[in-house]
Design a protein around this motif. Structure first.
Motif, mmCIF file in Angstrom:
data_model
loop_
_atom_site.group_PDB
_atom_site.id
_atom_site.type_symbol
_atom_site.label_atom_id
_atom_site.label_comp_id
_atom_site.label_asym_id
_atom_site.label_seq_id
_atom_site.Cartn_x
_atom_site.Cartn_y
_atom_site.Cartn_z
ATOM 1 N N ASP A 26 -32.914 -7.549 19.851
ATOM 2 C CA ASP A 26 -33.010 -7.749 21.316
ATOM 3 C C ASP A 26 -32.010 -8.764 21.849
ATOM 4 N N ASP A 27 -31.512 -9.682 20.989
ATOM 5 C CA ASP A 27 -30.536 -10.666 21.479
ATOM 6 C C ASP A 27 -29.284 -9.965 22.011
ATOM 7 N N GLU A 28 -28.897 -8.875 21.346
ATOM 8 C CA GLU A 28 -27.702 -8.132 21.774
ATOM 9 C C GLU A 28 -27.931 -7.451 23.125
ATOM 10 N N SER A 29 -29.139 -6.912 23.344
ATOM 11 C CA SER A 29 -29.403 -6.156 24.575
ATOM 12 C C SER A 29 -29.672 -7.100 25.734
ATOM 13 N N PHE A 30 -30.492 -8.129 25.500
ATOM 14 C CA PHE A 30 -30.726 -9.138 26.539
ATOM 15 C C PHE A 30 -29.424 -9.881 26.836
ATOM 16 N N GLY A 31 -28.570 -9.987 25.851
ATOM 17 C CA GLY A 31 -27.322 -10.749 25.966
ATOM 18 C C GLY A 31 -26.163 -9.887 26.440
ATOM 19 N N PRO A 32 -25.077 -9.825 25.638
ATOM 20 C CA PRO A 32 -23.837 -9.207 26.149
ATOM 21 C C PRO A 32 -23.777 -7.695 25.998
ATOM 22 N N SER A 33 -24.882 -6.995 26.257
ATOM 23 C CA SER A 33 -24.897 -5.551 25.993
ATOM 24 C C SER A 33 -23.958 -4.774 26.909
ATOM 25 N N GLY A 34 -23.768 -5.253 28.138
ATOM 26 C CA GLY A 34 -22.826 -4.570 29.035
ATOM 27 C C GLY A 34 -21.421 -4.622 28.459
ATOM 28 N N THR A 35 -21.063 -5.769 27.943
ATOM 29 C CA THR A 35 -19.726 -5.952 27.356
ATOM 30 C C THR A 35 -19.578 -5.108 26.095
ATOM 31 N N LEU A 36 -20.595 -5.121 25.255
ATOM 32 C CA LEU A 36 -20.517 -4.329 24.017
ATOM 33 C C LEU A 36 -20.381 -2.844 24.351
ATOM 34 N N ALA A 37 -21.159 -2.385 25.329
ATOM 35 C CA ALA A 37 -21.095 -0.966 25.730
ATOM 36 C C ALA A 37 -19.726 -0.642 26.329
ATOM 37 N N HIS A 38 -19.217 -1.551 27.124
ATOM 38 C CA HIS A 38 -17.904 -1.338 27.758
ATOM 39 C C HIS A 38 -16.817 -1.126 26.700
ATOM 40 N N TYR A 39 -16.778 -2.008 25.721
ATOM 41 C CA TYR A 39 -15.722 -1.879 24.708
ATOM 42 C C TYR A 39 -15.956 -0.661 23.816
ATOM 43 N N ALA A 40 -17.210 -0.425 23.466
ATOM 44 C CA ALA A 40 -17.496 0.739 22.616
ATOM 45 C C ALA A 40 -17.056 2.031 23.302
ATOM 46 N N ARG A 41 -17.202 2.086 24.615
ATOM 47 C CA ARG A 41 -16.807 3.291 25.356
ATOM 48 C C ARG A 41 -15.311 3.360 25.602
ATOM 49 N N ASN A 42 -14.606 2.312 25.257
ATOM 50 C CA ASN A 42 -13.164 2.293 25.451
ATOM 51 C C ASN A 42 -12.409 2.199 24.128
ATOM 52 N N GLY A 43 -12.975 2.813 23.114
ATOM 53 C CA GLY A 43 -12.250 2.994 21.858
ATOM 54 C C GLY A 43 -12.289 1.814 20.906
ATOM 55 N N VAL A 44 -13.068 0.792 21.218
ATOM 56 C CA VAL A 44 -13.153 -0.358 20.315
ATOM 57 C C VAL A 44 -14.298 -0.118 19.327
ATOM 58 N N ARG A 45 -14.057 -0.441 18.068
ATOM 59 C CA ARG A 45 -15.132 -0.349 17.077
ATOM 60 C C ARG A 45 -15.985 -1.609 17.197
ATOM 61 N N VAL A 46 -17.242 -1.422 17.582
ATOM 62 C CA VAL A 46 -18.126 -2.566 17.827
ATOM 63 C C VAL A 46 -19.291 -2.524 16.843
ATOM 64 N N ARG A 47 -19.456 -3.598 16.116
ATOM 65 C CA ARG A 47 -20.563 -3.699 15.161
ATOM 66 C C ARG A 47 -21.419 -4.914 15.481
ATOM 67 N N LEU A 48 -22.663 -4.843 14.988
ATOM 68 C CA LEU A 48 -23.605 -5.933 15.196
ATOM 69 C C LEU A 48 -24.179 -6.359 13.847
ATOM 70 N N LEU A 49 -24.165 -7.656 13.618
ATOM 71 C CA LEU A 49 -24.801 -8.217 12.430
ATOM 72 C C LEU A 49 -25.970 -9.074 12.924
ATOM 73 N N THR A 50 -27.173 -8.750 12.444
ATOM 74 C CA THR A 50 -28.375 -9.430 12.932
ATOM 75 C C THR A 50 -29.037 -10.158 11.758
ATOM 76 N N ALA A 51 -29.329 -11.431 11.957
ATOM 77 C CA ALA A 51 -29.778 -12.262 10.830
ATOM 78 C C ALA A 51 -31.193 -11.928 10.373
ATOM 79 N N THR A 52 -32.083 -11.560 11.314
ATOM 80 C CA THR A 52 -33.489 -11.308 10.956
ATOM 81 C C THR A 52 -33.946 -9.990 11.605
ATOM 82 N N ARG A 53 -35.147 -9.589 11.269
ATOM 83 C CA ARG A 53 -35.730 -8.415 11.933
ATOM 84 C C ARG A 53 -36.724 -8.834 13.020
ATOM 85 N N GLY A 54 -36.766 -10.121 13.327
ATOM 86 C CA GLY A 54 -37.613 -10.586 14.429
ATOM 87 C C GLY A 54 -39.094 -10.390 14.189
ATOM 88 N N GLU A 55 -39.486 -10.440 12.901
ATOM 89 C CA GLU A 55 -40.871 -10.077 12.561
ATOM 90 C C GLU A 55 -41.896 -11.148 12.960
#
Ligand SMILES: [Zn+2]
Length: 247
Positions: free
Chosen positions: A13-42
């Protein structure tokens, strides 16, 4: 040059609550975007009352769904326990992130600033790890802290006078508001947080039109004069033409 971004956060959720607009923007413009998440938020609260499924499983699935909506190429989990990151000896996670970066070779790293936005100790710990890793690897050229305008940050935490540093970079995400909202709503087990932060029903705290970053560090012959409108400003493409606006 193949453009690549790696975002590193603590919880689903940190990615979506956070810079998700930016991540989506770059992903839709040919940039390879990956996410590394430290925990599963359990260790979070579960707003779903009708299930016995472990929360970590639910949140992993929610994150993968959100990542699909955002167009992320891949999500990886470091597998640490939620709410314990500050107790870990930092060397192993730093080595893990370093190894990930050496494999993926992103030009851009995104994480939290020193406030962690919410001051969650896991966020602040990930901030420290990533800041250190940036200096250890030759591959990422720019390190960004996702942040909020200072008045918003200070409204939440009046004692955070230094915030995350001066905002250097503003990304227009007005075309991605629906994408961001859909990604946020994937994290339905975190409905209480969604309602607290975004107020979709009342409309008083709508999805923002812009996302804000601090260029915390870089390895370029580069000076910001004004505000960047592209994370790739100053990073050369294969034909040596700067991508974006070199201010
Ligand atoms: Zn978090």
């Amino acid at each position: 040059m193949e453009r690549k971004i790696l975002a590193i956060f603590a919880h689903p959720d940190d990615e979506s609550f956070g810079p998700s607009g930016t991540l989506a923007h770059y992903a839709r413009n040919g940039v390879r975007v990956r996410l590394l998440t430290a925990t599963r938020g359990e260790a979070g609260k579960n707003a779903l009352s009708n299930t016995d499924e472990p929360l970590g499983k639910i949140r992993e699935r929610e994150l993968l769904k959100a990542a699909k909506i955002l167009g992320l190429e891949k999500v990886d989990f470091m597998g640490y326990k939620d709410k314990t990151l500050q107790n870990l000896e930092p060397h192993p996670p730093i080595e893990k992130i370093l190894h990930y970066i050496e494999m993926f070779k992103p030009q851009i790293l995104i994480t939290y600033g020193p406030t962690g936005i919410s001051r969650h100790p896991d966020h602040i710990t990930v901030h420290k790890w990533v800041t250190q890793v940036f200096r250890m690897s030759e591959y990422p050229k720019k390190l960004y802290y996702y942040t909020l305008p200072k008045e918003l940050l200070l409204a939440r935490h009046p004692d955070l006078v230094d915030g995350d540093g001066e905002i250097t970079t503003v990304i227009d995400v007005s075309s991605y508001k629906n994408v961001k909202k859909s990604a946020i709503l994937c994290h339905i087990s975190q409905r209480y947080s969604i309602e607290r932060i975004f107020d979709f029903a009342g409309g008083e705290r709508p999805i923002p039109e812009k996302e804000y970053f601090v260029l915390a560090d870089h390895k370029l012959d580069y000076r910001i004069d004004g505000i960047e409108d592209d994370l790739f400003c100053g990073i050369e493409s294969g034909n040596k033409t700067p991508i974006g606006k070199l201010l």
